[in-house]
Structures are given as structure tokens and as C-alpha cells.
Design an enzyme around this catalytic site. Structure first.
Site, mmCIF file in Angstrom:
data_model
loop_
_atom_site.group_PDB
_atom_site.id
_atom_site.type_symbol
_atom_site.label_atom_id
_atom_site.label_comp_id
_atom_site.label_asym_id
_atom_site.label_seq_id
_atom_site.Cartn_x
_atom_site.Cartn_y
_atom_site.Cartn_z
ATOM 1 N N GLN A 61 3.233 5.025 1.144
ATOM 2 C CA GLN A 61 4.216 4.338 1.983
ATOM 3 C C GLN A 61 3.556 3.261 2.832
ATOM 4 O OE1 GLN A 61 5.942 7.599 4.122
ATOM 5 N NE2 GLN A 61 6.508 8.654 2.250
ATOM 6 N N CYS A 62 2.689 2.503 2.219
ATOM 7 C CA CYS A 62 1.883 1.505 2.921
ATOM 8 C C CYS A 62 2.213 0.122 2.363
ATOM 9 C CB CYS A 62 0.399 1.848 2.688
ATOM 10 S SG CYS A 62 -0.774 0.639 3.317
ATOM 11 N N GLY A 63 1.976 -0.896 3.147
ATOM 12 C CA GLY A 63 2.166 -2.258 2.671
ATOM 13 C C GLY A 63 1.275 -2.600 1.482
#
Length: 181
Positions: A61-63
Site C-alpha cells: 500500500q505504498c506509492g
């Protein structure tokens, strides 16, 4: 007496071969790791000894999560030349929340990852995954964010580190890998 001697000889041979195997395995590959969202464990030395590795701490759930696609491209490009990407999901930066099942879905279904993904683990501190503890010992650096990349030689030495912002398909990273193959 003869049976006792045979058993003793077999025991010594077994212990010797175990010692030789563990002595020849690089420290970074000592031990077992559980695969992501699985009960299956793999023996790192058996699986990866003699290969060039790109060890990456990941988060679902990271950029930088879209880098999974490029990591898979990299893996596919060089896997037949003795190279493997190995992912280690971590919630150390609070970007891999939820269950391992959710993380696995993102890796395997959303991004088509085929390279080995290990179970979620801590990267530093007293509960650090042993692979990352060894990386920190060798390289003197710990991941500052998700998708830090550590290039490990066939001999098990960390030879280069790349920050999250380095694209897995960048010429800098590809050149470093090619020099090791």
C-alpha cells in the site's frame, strides 16, 4: 560392535556433511524463511546459493508498490542467468497493513509477481528478519523506506544498495546486475 561402529561412522559422516554445507553457505542465506501467505518454508541456501540476488523490502500500500511490475520484468529478464529478485514485505513504515492474504493478492494477482515473496517481517530492531540483520551488518545501511533494493553477489555479499526512488528497470541497476552475471 560392528553395528555400533557403522552407526558411529554414519553419524560422523552426517555431521561432517552438515557442517560442510553450513560452512559453505553465505551468512545472508543461513536459515529458513516462510513464503508469503503460506505455511511452506524454504531453505534459503538450497534455493539461492550461487545466485545473484536483488533483495527488496516491499509494501502493498505504498506509492512505490507499482515497482512490483518492474521487479517482475527484471526477474524475467535475468532469471535464466542465475539471478533472482526476492521480496520481503514489511509493515515497518505502515504501508503493508492488513493480512498477508491481502498482500499476496496485490503481489500475485494485481502485479503478476512470480519471484519469491517471503512472509511479512520486521527490517530492523530486535525482531529483524535475519536477512536484513545481515544486510545491515554488511552494508551499514537499513532501508529508509519501502522498496529499498540490495544487490547481493553470488558469494552472498551486499555489493550495492539502491533507494526506493531507483526504478528496478533503470540502467544503473541493470548495469550493476549484469556485472554480477
Amino acid at each position: 560392535m560392528k553395528h555400533s561402529l557403522l552407526c558411529s561412522t554414519a553419524l560422523i559422516a552426517s555431521l561432517t556433511s552438515s557442517f560442510v554445507f553450513s560452512a559453505s553457505c553465505p551468512e545472508i542465506l543461513n536459515g529458513k524463511q516462510r513464503l508469503l501467505n503460506s505455511n511452506e518454508e524454504i531453505e534459503l541456501c538450497e534455493e539461492f546459493q550461487g545466485k545473484t540476488l536483488l533483495i527488496v523490502n516491499t509494501a502493498s500500500q505504498c506509492g512505490f508498490t507499482p515497482q512490483f511490475e518492474q521487479l517482475e520484468q527484471l526477474h524475467q529478464t535475468y532469471k535464466d542467468e542465475g539471478f533472482t529478485v526476492v521480496g520481503f514485505p514489511s509493515n515497518d513504515f505502515r504501508q503493508d497493513r492488513g493480512s498477508e492474504e491481502q498482500s499476496a493478492k496485490i503481489c500475485y494477482l494485481d502485479y503478476g509477481v512470480t519471484f519469491p515473496m517471503m512472509a511479512r517481517a520486521s527490517l530492523s530492531g530486535p525482531d529483524a528478519n535475519p536477512v536484513f540483520a545481515e544486510i545491515q551488518q554488511q552494508a551499514g545501511i537499513k532501508p529508509k523506506w519501502n522498496f529499498y533494493k540490495f544487490l547481493v553477489s553470488k558469494e552472498g555479499k551486499v555489493i550495492a544498495t539502491f533507494p526506493s526512488s531507483t526504478s528496478p528497470t533503470s540502467s544503473t541497476l541493470k548495469n550493476a546486475i549484469e556485472q554480477q552475471l
